[in-house]
Motif scaffolding. Structure first.
Motif, short mmCIF file in Angstrom:
data_model
loop_
_atom_site.label_atom_id
_atom_site.label_comp_id
_atom_site.label_asym_id
_atom_site.label_seq_id
_atom_site.Cartn_x
_atom_site.Cartn_y
_atom_site.Cartn_z
N PRO A 251 35.87 85.29 42.66
CA PRO A 251 35.33 84.34 41.68
C PRO A 251 35.51 84.89 40.27
N ALA A 252 35.36 84.01 39.28
CA ALA A 252 35.61 84.40 37.89
C ALA A 252 34.76 85.60 37.48
N GLU A 253 33.47 85.60 37.85
CA GLU A 253 32.61 86.70 37.41
C GLU A 253 33.03 88.03 38.02
N ARG B 72 36.35 89.40 36.38
CA ARG B 72 36.19 90.05 35.08
C ARG B 72 35.88 91.54 35.20
N TRP B 73 35.49 91.95 36.42
CA TRP B 73 35.25 93.39 36.61
C TRP B 73 36.53 94.20 36.44
N ILE B 74 37.66 93.57 36.69
CA ILE B 74 38.91 94.32 36.56
C ILE B 74 39.56 94.06 35.20
N ALA B 75 38.75 93.68 34.21
CA ALA B 75 39.27 93.39 32.86
C ALA B 75 39.98 94.59 32.26
N ILE C 174 40.99 83.21 32.62
CA ILE C 174 40.06 82.72 33.63
C ILE C 174 38.89 82.01 32.99
N GLU C 175 38.72 80.75 33.36
CA GLU C 175 37.53 79.98 32.97
C GLU C 175 36.42 80.23 33.98
N ASP C 176 35.21 79.74 33.65
CA ASP C 176 34.05 80.02 34.50
C ASP C 176 34.20 79.44 35.91
N ASP C 177 34.89 78.31 36.04
CA ASP C 177 35.03 77.68 37.35
C ASP C 177 36.29 78.13 38.08
N ASP C 178 37.07 79.02 37.47
CA ASP C 178 38.29 79.49 38.10
C ASP C 178 38.00 80.60 39.11
#
Length: 737
Positions: A660-662, A665-668, A682-686
């Motif tokens: 999921p998107a959240e 983002r850990w691998i930003a 990545i959008e929130d729903d992606d």
């Protein structure tokens, strides 16, 4: 409600262990039992002569009586390790136990006619008119397939098939389904864990137990499949059947929520047994009978005991602490709480006719008896219990009768109901072995009151062997035994009180599945073997059984080093009568072949061709946004893609990990290293999908086959593929998984 021992008891057990290990005399915290002695004492009190299922059943009229029954039986058998922690009896499952069977009553599996007069094959079932759950279903215009916990909807009504939608089914496993109109009903197995207070966790056993998960999925909008209701039931799914709009789900539930104490050592066994007896005495019905929870989305709409007290039955002779339950679901009304019926006994093998449902189970013996000389006498008297339920009509199942037969069953094909009587094929002795004097039987049972009574029997089949396959067709039964050779026996059942063996054929190898194809012929699928009984590869035989006194093997097809899933999963077999075509999965690890084989049966057995699912990344397509990443950053072949909420996802035959998107983002940081801006991507729903190329070629192994019109469809973990029914040329490929 879970009954937990107090922290004081936990400390007492620890204190007993410590003080006795130091040689200090200790007084038990509970009154001294007259049945102490630990594990060995429990086994000494076990009387194998009491293990019989001939007696009439008791039906309870009040809940207090049900609870009293459980407590009384448990107090007779509970020990320092609970009911099955080494001192109590354990269930020994039979060989070849399966959760679905196949075949038909006369010749070929039932075909259906869908919209537009398109012929298509149905699920390969044992009894015509009684459907069985499977991983793929079709009505000629759509294909619904389950691959790796995901349900896919493929529209095949047009000239080009289209993957329209999919839905994730959750973390359970073993998914199968029924489909009724715009609803799919999916069955799976999960585990439930009951949390314990932190102070008790070190001394008490957390109640683990299998659960059965039933999901109702709305198919009305194929592009937006949705799980609308979920029923979670305590217990292990045995099997399910459906007739028209009425489904029957059979499960076996063990009272796993009783938090029994484990002694810290042999010296603590007496006090542990006393503590466990107290737990039994303080138990409630919630501890013994299966519970269920029904949710609509995230909202709990109903929960409680699965079976009402007046729907519980118990054999007069103890048959275990499991409860076999039969749940009835009206597909037209969807999932909801319904009246269920149960028997306090274990269950393993399920068979159903259009009128009756039977559940068979092996007996219980103490765990420490396994491999012990004390089992020798007991093995000679080994028997299997059989419980009968009435499922005629669309109302709740009704318990009818119980009985027993000598020996053990192979699988559900060992049972067949004909003109109101049950025919059962058994091999004497227990399921964990057979000796030089073992033999197999066909036994006929008749319902008399609340008992299933033996009225006929024929034996002396396969001396020193065991049953490998069975098929009953009308008034005839076919039994295959094996040890070194493959005797095929023909049993005349026209007189149910005097069945006779009329013919026998001995050939190398064995057939693990028998399928009638009409004109007095049978197809057998199994293994070829040497004269010494060593198996050497997959084998398909064609038998002529038109003369019951002289069965003959007309032709064979053999692949050395190969094997087929049909041996243990009968739904994997397809026979399409209009084209005289048999299709079965085929694997050969020595050559690396994973696919299927098509055999023509109109003139012996002729290989028409082989089917493979070889996709690769070259033909892969995706409706997600593929992200270009340096070739040397990740391992070769890795595909990274961003998928919107409406995107189906997946990439060819790659294995895709979904984030999921959240979580993505850990691998930003890693994204930044290769010049990618995570916030822009990545959008929130992606969701992010990392897709690895297939390293396991066995994922191309075919699991199922079906026919729609002029196309032969096959399913693997890689794809759903259509081949021309005549030429076997590839027509369409739809990547899945």
């Amino acid at each position: 409600m879970r009954k937990l021992l107090t922290f004081t008891v936990a400390l007492a057990l620890t204190a007993v262990s410590c003080s006795q290990s130091e040689g200090t005399a200790t007084t038990a915290a509970f009154p001294t039992s007259t049945t102490t002695g630990g594990v060995s004492a429990i086994a000494e009190r076990f009387d194998p002569s009491s293990i019989r299922f001939e007696a009439a059943l008791e039906r309870f009229d009040r809940c207090e009586a049900v609870l009293e029954h459980f407590i009384a039986e448990a107090l007779e058998r509970v020990g320092p390790y609970g009911l099955d922690g080494g001192g109590g009896p354990i269930v020994l499952a039979g060989e070849g136990v399966d959760f679905a069977a196949e075949g038909d009553e006369a010749a070929a599996p039932a075909t259906d006619v869908g919209r537009g007069d398109t012929e298509f094959s149905g699920t390969n079932v044992q009894v015509l008119g009684v459907d069985e759950p499977d991983v793929i279903k079709t009505d000629g215009e759509r294909i619904l397939a389950i691959v790796e916990r995901k349900l896919y909807y493929v529209d095949v009504s047009g000239s080009v098939p289209e993957l329209v939608g999919s839905v994730y089914l959750g973390d359970a496993w073993g998914h199968t389904m029924f489909v009724s109109g715009d609803r799919a009903f999916v069955f799976a197995t999960g585990y439930g864990i009951a949390p314990l207070p932190a102070a008790a966790e070190a001394s008490l056993v957390p109640p683990y137990g299998e659960t059965t998960v039933i999901q109702e999925i709305d198919l009305s909008d194929p592009s937006d499949l949705e799980v609308v209701r979920t029923m979670t039931v305590e217990g292990r799914l045995l099997s399910a059947r459906s007739i028209g709009e009425t489904g029957r789900i059979v499960l076996s539930s063990y009272p796993a929520e009783l938090a029994f104490v484990y002694p810290s050592g042999p010296s603590a066994e007496p006090i542990a047994e006393q503590a466990n007896r107290q737990i039994v005495q303080n138990s409630t019905l919630d501890d013994w009978l299966p519970n269920y929870t029904l949710t609509d989305g995230d909202t709990v709409v109903d929960q409680g005991l699965l079976i009402t007290c007046d729907g519980v039955h118990a054999p007069a002779e103890f048959a275990g602490f499991n409860t076999v339950s039969v749940i009835t679901v009206d597909f037209s009304e969807g999932l909801r709480s319904s009246e269920s019926v149960g028997v306090i006994a274990d269950g393993e093998t399920v068979y159903a006719s259009t009128e009756s449902l039977y559940v068979a189970t092996n007996v219980w013996v103490p765990g420490e008896w396994i491999g012990d000389a004390r089992l020798e006498g007991f093995e000679e008297e080994y028997s299997t219990a059989v419980h009968k339920f009435d499922i005629a009509g669309d109302g709740p199942a009704e318990y009818r009768a119980s009985g027993s037969v000598a020996g053990h069953l192979l699988n559900q094909f060992s049972m067949d109901e004909y003109e109101g009587r049950l025919r059962i094929a058994t091999t004497d002795g227990p399921p964990w072995g057979f000796g030089d004097e073992s033999e197999s039987f066909v036994i006929v049972l008749e319902e008399q009151g609340d008992r299933l009574i033996e009225v006929g029997r024929v034996g002396d089949m396969g001396r020193g062997e065991r049953i490998f396959s069975v098929r009953f067709i009308g008034e005839v039964g076919y039994v295959v035994t094996f040890r070194q050779t493959d005797p095929l026996y023909v049993v005349d059942l026209r007189d149910p009180e005097n069945p006779t063996v009329t013919g026998e054929l001995k050939i190398p190898g064995y057939s693990a599945y028998l399928h009638p194809i009409g004109d007095g012929r049978l197809i057998g699928v199994g293994q070829e073997a040497t004269d010494e009984g060593f198996t050497i590869g997959a084998k398909v035989s064609m038998f002529d059984v038109s003369d019951p006194t002289d069965p003959r093997e007309l032709d064979t097809w053999v692949l050395e080093g190969g094997y087929t899933e049909v041996e243990w999963d009968h739904h994997a077999f397809l026979y399409w009568g209009p084209e005289a075509l048999a299709v079965l999965p085929l694997q050969n690890w020595s050559t690396g072949f994973f696919g299927g084989v098509a055999l023509r049966t109109d003139d012996g057995l002729r290989e028409a061709g082989r089917i493979t699912h070889e996709l690769g990344a070259a033909g892969a397509t995706s409706d997600c946004r593929v992200i270009e990443i340096p070739e040397d950053y990740y391992e070769p072949g890795l595909v990274m893609q961003v998928c919107g909420s409406d995107d189906i996802g997946g990439y060819g035959d790659h294995y895709c990990e979904v984030l999921p998107a959240e979580e993505a983002r850990w691998i930003a940081v890693e994204f930044g290293e290769i010049g990618l801006d995570i916030d822009e991507l990545i959008e929130d729903d992606d969701r992010l999908e990392l897709c690895w190329p297939p390293y396991d070629e066995s994922r191309a192994a075919i699991q199922r086959s079906l026919v729609i019109g002029d196309s032969l469809w096959t399913l693997s973990w890689r794809a759903l593929q259509a081949n021309d029914l005549d030429t076997l040329d590839v027509q369409h490929t739809i990547p899945l998984g």
